[in-house]
Scaffold this motif. Structure first.
Motif: not given
Length: 190
Positions: A84, A107, A109, A114
């Motif tokens: 972040t 987020d 990955t 995802s």
């Protein structure tokens, strides 16, 4: 800097007592991305871990393995590296309830899919918990290599404290009386 865990002596504050999955996600060959598997190894090395009713799973980089690990559980805690821009070792908390995130979606990955997308959309395939807590650790390095950077390694005892605070079954006597120094030594030796 890590966020402080909420501790309470009230058992009702500790959440449900149904089956709990603790899932580590990450690639151990990409330095700090291996924080999830490292957390699972550290917890697994502690005496009496995992207690009955608790699954402790290293899902590696496979989002569907993570979903399978938590299928049928009432609650899940997922640990992964989440970038972040904060200081390395910072712990971020995200919560997904009943298929939707409260606040921003992390987020995360994965190599195949995802994890956060799979968590929201795979409810028809897996019997996923209604309550998923994601603990994301800010990486200091995502270079190819084995082992965590110092700030991320130092976050492991804090992660264990945060996880232990969520469920009374995870609060073994040795954690209460051992002190943080002993816990850090046990985690570093794992």
């Amino acid at each position: 800097m890590t966020e402080e865990p909420h501790r309470s002596n009230d058992a009702a504050d500790h959440g449900p007592t149904g089956e709990l999955a603790i899932v580590g996600i990450g690639n151990e060959l990409v330095t700090d991305d291996g924080v999830g598997p490292r957390l699972v190894a550290a917890m697994d090395s502690l005496p009496e871990m995992p207690p009955p009713g608790v699954r402790l799973v290293n899902a590696g980089t496979t989002g569907f393995l993570a979903l399978e690990a938590m299928s049928g559980c009432e609650r899940a805690i997922v640990v992964d590296a989440i970038e972040t821009g904060a200081d390395p070792g910072t712990v971020h908390q995200y919560r997904c309830r009943e298929g939707g995130f409260e606040g921003p979606i992390p987020d995360m990955t994965m190599h195949d899919v995802s994890f956060t997308e799979a968590l929201c959309f795979a409810r028809d395939v897996y019997e996923l918990p209604d309550d998923v807590l994601i603990l994301g650790v800010e990486p200091g390095s995502l270079q190819t290599g084995f082992g965590l950077s110092e700030p991320v390694e130092l976050a492991i005892p804090k992660l264990i404290e945060m996880i232990v605070a969520t469920d009374p079954r995870l609060d073994p006597v040795h954690l209460e009386g051992a002190g943080e120094e002993t816990l850090e030594r046990e985690v570093m030796d794992a």
